[in-house]
Design a protein around this motif. Structure first.
Motif, PDB file in Angstrom:
ATOM      1  N   THR A  26       0.665  -1.297   0.133  1.00  0.00           N
ATOM      2  CA  THR A  26       0.157  -0.054   0.435  1.00  0.00           C
ATOM      3  C   THR A  26       0.606   1.048   0.109  1.00  0.00           C
ATOM      4  O   THR A  26       0.478   2.645   0.218  1.00  0.00           O
ATOM      5  CB  THR A  26      -1.451  -0.205   1.176  1.00  0.00           C
ATOM      6  N   VAL A  27       1.773   1.322   0.185  1.00  0.00           N
ATOM      7  CA  VAL A  27       3.049   2.172   0.233  1.00  0.00           C
ATOM      8  C   VAL A  27       2.458   3.029  -0.979  1.00  0.00           C
ATOM      9  O   VAL A  27       2.262   2.373  -2.718  1.00  0.00           O
ATOM     10  CB  VAL A  27       4.481   2.135  -0.474  1.00  0.00           C
ATOM     11  N   PRO A  28       2.052   4.172  -1.310  1.00  0.00           N
ATOM     12  CA  PRO A  28       1.318   5.013  -2.013  1.00  0.00           C
ATOM     13  C   PRO A  28       2.749   6.300  -2.711  1.00  0.00           C
ATOM     14  O   PRO A  28       3.221   6.372  -2.595  1.00  0.00           O
ATOM     15  CB  PRO A  28       0.432   6.071  -1.531  1.00  0.00           C
ATOM     16  N   GLY A  29       2.122   5.831  -4.308  1.00  0.00           N
ATOM     17  CA  GLY A  29       3.404   6.879  -4.943  1.00  0.00           C
ATOM     18  C   GLY A  29       2.301   8.255  -4.358  1.00  0.00           C
ATOM     19  O   GLY A  29       2.044   9.077  -3.647  1.00  0.00           O
ATOM     20  N   GLN A  30       3.467   9.476  -5.442  1.00  0.00           N
ATOM     21  CA  GLN A  30       2.593  10.580  -4.866  1.00  0.00           C
ATOM     22  C   GLN A  30       1.447  11.313  -5.496  1.00  0.00           C
ATOM     23  O   GLN A  30       0.868  11.698  -4.529  1.00  0.00           O
ATOM     24  CB  GLN A  30       3.849  11.860  -5.810  1.00  0.00           C
ATOM     25  N   GLU A  31       0.619  10.552  -6.450  1.00  0.00           N
ATOM     26  CA  GLU A  31      -0.656  11.305  -6.593  1.00  0.00           C
ATOM     27  C   GLU A  31      -1.644  10.702  -5.772  1.00  0.00           C
ATOM     28  O   GLU A  31      -2.076  11.144  -5.509  1.00  0.00           O
ATOM     29  CB  GLU A  31      -1.438  10.230  -8.477  1.00  0.00           C
ATOM     30  N   VAL A  32      -1.025   9.632  -5.453  1.00  0.00           N
ATOM     31  CA  VAL A  32      -2.833   8.577  -3.898  1.00  0.00           C
ATOM     32  C   VAL A  32      -2.199   9.248  -3.341  1.00  0.00           C
ATOM     33  O   VAL A  32      -2.689   9.473  -2.464  1.00  0.00           O
ATOM     34  CB  VAL A  32      -2.079   7.568  -4.209  1.00  0.00           C
ATOM     35  N   PHE A  33      -0.860  10.002  -2.611  1.00  0.00           N
ATOM     36  CA  PHE A  33      -0.982  10.726  -1.390  1.00  0.00           C
ATOM     37  C   PHE A  33      -1.320  11.856  -0.808  1.00  0.00           C
ATOM     38  O   PHE A  33      -1.748  11.965  -0.417  1.00  0.00           O
ATOM     39  CB  PHE A  33       0.369  10.266  -1.194  1.00  0.00           C
ATOM     40  N   ALA A  71       5.628  17.140   1.103  1.00  0.00           N
ATOM     41  CA  ALA A  71       4.209  16.410   0.834  1.00  0.00           C
ATOM     42  C   ALA A  71       3.830  15.074   2.059  1.00  0.00           C
ATOM     43  O   ALA A  71       3.681  15.421   3.424  1.00  0.00           O
ATOM     44  CB  ALA A  71       3.845  15.635  -0.530  1.00  0.00           C
ATOM     45  N   GLY A  72       5.071  14.662   2.839  1.00  0.00           N
ATOM     46  CA  GLY A  72       5.279  14.023   3.833  1.00  0.00           C
ATOM     47  C   GLY A  72       5.190  15.407   4.873  1.00  0.00           C
ATOM     48  O   GLY A  72       4.552  14.638   5.874  1.00  0.00           O
ATOM     49  N   LEU A  73       5.923  16.321   4.696  1.00  0.00           N
ATOM     50  CA  LEU A  73       5.275  17.336   5.505  1.00  0.00           C
ATOM     51  C   LEU A  73       4.503  17.752   6.213  1.00  0.00           C
ATOM     52  O   LEU A  73       4.052  17.748   7.165  1.00  0.00           O
ATOM     53  CB  LEU A  73       6.954  18.407   5.474  1.00  0.00           C
ATOM     54  N   LEU A 168     -23.021   5.515  -5.637  1.00  0.00           N
ATOM     55  CA  LEU A 168     -21.613   5.604  -5.951  1.00  0.00           C
ATOM     56  C   LEU A 168     -21.411   7.473  -6.126  1.00  0.00           C
ATOM     57  O   LEU A 168     -22.260   7.523  -6.616  1.00  0.00           O
ATOM     58  CB  LEU A 168     -20.785   5.174  -7.654  1.00  0.00           C
ATOM     59  N   VAL A 169     -20.773   8.124  -5.242  1.00  0.00           N
ATOM     60  CA  VAL A 169     -20.261   8.998  -5.606  1.00  0.00           C
ATOM     61  C   VAL A 169     -19.112   9.899  -6.508  1.00  0.00           C
ATOM     62  O   VAL A 169     -19.209  10.598  -7.041  1.00  0.00           O
ATOM     63  CB  VAL A 169     -20.153   9.761  -3.799  1.00  0.00           C
ATOM     64  N   GLU A 170     -17.947   9.163  -6.355  1.00  0.00           N
ATOM     65  CA  GLU A 170     -17.157   9.515  -6.350  1.00  0.00           C
ATOM     66  C   GLU A 170     -15.891   8.682  -7.458  1.00  0.00           C
ATOM     67  O   GLU A 170     -16.245   7.229  -6.454  1.00  0.00           O
ATOM     68  CB  GLU A 170     -15.785  10.388  -5.954  1.00  0.00           C
ATOM     69  N   THR A 171     -14.952   8.389  -9.033  1.00  0.00           N
ATOM     70  CA  THR A 171     -14.397   6.856  -8.883  1.00  0.00           C
ATOM     71  C   THR A 171     -13.083   8.459  -9.650  1.00  0.00           C
ATOM     72  O   THR A 171     -13.251   8.792  -9.734  1.00  0.00           O
ATOM     73  CB  THR A 171     -14.574   6.646 -10.254  1.00  0.00           C
ATOM     74  N   ARG A 172     -12.024   7.708  -9.655  1.00  0.00           N
ATOM     75  CA  ARG A 172     -10.416   8.394  -9.797  1.00  0.00           C
ATOM     76  C   ARG A 172      -9.730   7.149  -9.710  1.00  0.00           C
ATOM     77  O   ARG A 172      -9.088   6.142  -9.151  1.00  0.00           O
ATOM     78  CB  ARG A 172     -10.147   9.493  -9.274  1.00  0.00           C
ATOM     79  N   THR A 173      -9.142   7.058 -10.781  1.00  0.00           N
ATOM     80  CA  THR A 173      -8.686   6.017 -11.277  1.00  0.00           C
ATOM     81  C   THR A 173      -7.130   6.995 -11.627  1.00  0.00           C
ATOM     82  O   THR A 173      -7.059   7.965 -11.928  1.00  0.00           O
ATOM     83  CB  THR A 173      -8.349   5.108 -13.239  1.00  0.00           C
ATOM     84  N   PHE A 174      -5.636   6.107 -10.812  1.00  0.00           N
ATOM     85  CA  PHE A 174      -4.164   7.145 -10.630  1.00  0.00           C
ATOM     86  C   PHE A 174      -3.221   6.479 -11.318  1.00  0.00           C
ATOM     87  O   PHE A 174      -3.325   5.181 -11.706  1.00  0.00           O
ATOM     88  CB  PHE A 174      -4.355   7.132  -9.031  1.00  0.00           C
ATOM     89  N   ASP A 175      -2.425   7.583 -11.531  1.00  0.00           N
ATOM     90  CA  ASP A 175      -1.192   6.917 -12.397  1.00  0.00           C
ATOM     91  C   ASP A 175      -0.480   5.758 -11.848  1.00  0.00           C
ATOM     92  O   ASP A 175      -0.398   4.424 -13.206  1.00  0.00           O
ATOM     93  CB  ASP A 175      -0.319   7.798 -12.674  1.00  0.00           C
ATOM     94  N   SER A 176      -0.524   5.144 -11.070  1.00  0.00           N
ATOM     95  CA  SER A 176      -0.280   4.204  -9.861  1.00  0.00           C
ATOM     96  C   SER A 176      -1.028   2.566 -10.395  1.00  0.00           C
ATOM     97  O   SER A 176      -1.378   2.209 -10.432  1.00  0.00           O
ATOM     98  CB  SER A 176       0.549   3.858  -9.165  1.00  0.00           C
ATOM     99  N   HIS A 177      -2.318   2.692 -10.951  1.00  0.00           N
ATOM    100  CA  HIS A 177      -3.535   1.810 -11.586  1.00  0.00           C
ATOM    101  C   HIS A 177      -4.172   1.791 -10.163  1.00  0.00           C
ATOM    102  O   HIS A 177      -5.055   0.844 -10.057  1.00  0.00           O
ATOM    103  CB  HIS A 177      -3.056   0.583 -12.049  1.00  0.00           C
TER     104      HIS A 177
END
Length: 187
Positions: A26-33, A71-73, A168-177
């Motif tokens: 589950t380590v998120p990529g930048q977009e998911v984070f 982003a982490g900060l 269903l209110v919202e969906t989104r697909t990130f670059d990391s799939h």
């Protein structure tokens, strides 16, 4: 009235942790984070079970970590300032802006809904969420589905939950799939 939300990362086969308890997938990529940062901005209080509280403790001192990126900060700053209520029968004390629950889950949610203020009441941890779901207290399910099958472990959806119809209110697909799904309980 404040919404009660349950939001976690989950494998495609429905687990928040694998058979060994691990969730390194589950380590998120930048977009998911970034999506987690935007979501936590909408939270007024976070209700956590003991295991999730202990997992998140590292964020309480993360602002001093020189290796964190911007982003982490940002996440660390938001997390440390966020009020938290921890449900535990074994902990005697908690740190930071957390406090141990003094009432039942239903009583704590009722108390937070009655207080003036803004932001969602977020629930973290499968055991606590299962209790909230059984009581009909969850208003929204927010799921970030990772493209992995872990074959067992800790289920996102409690097995004892009754049928719940969702909109269903919202969906989104990130670059990391990773796919984000946001459902509101149909009432």
């Amino acid at each position: 009235m404040r919404s009660v939300t349950y939001s976690m990362n989950v494998s495609l086969d429905g687990y928040i942790a694998g058979p060994d308890g691990g969730f390194d997938w589950t380590v998120p990529g930048q977009e998911v984070f970034r999506s987690w940062i935007e979501e936590i901005r909408q939270v007024g209080v976070h209700l956590l079970g003991r295991r999730l509280y202990e997992t998140m403790l590292s964020w309480e001192s993360a602002e001093q970590d020189p290796s964190l990126d911007e982003a982490g900060l940002e996440w660390a700053g938001l997390w440390t300032r966020l009020p938290k209520v921890v449900f535990s029968t074994t902990l005697e004390a908690v740190r930071g802006k957390a406090r141990l629950a003094t009432g039942t889950l239903a009583e704590e949610i009722e108390r937070w809904r009655a207080e003036p203020g803004q932001g969602d009441i977020a629930i973290g941890g499968a055991t606590l969420a299962a209790e909230a779901a059984a009581l009909g207290l969850i208003d929204e399910y927010r799921v970030r589905v990772y493209p992995v099958l872990v074959g067992g472990g800790v289920s996102f959806f409690p097995q004892r939950e009754r049928r719940v119809d969702l909109d269903l209110v919202e969906t989104r697909t990130f670059d990391s799939h990773v796919v984000y799904l946001r459902y509101r309980v149909a009432r």
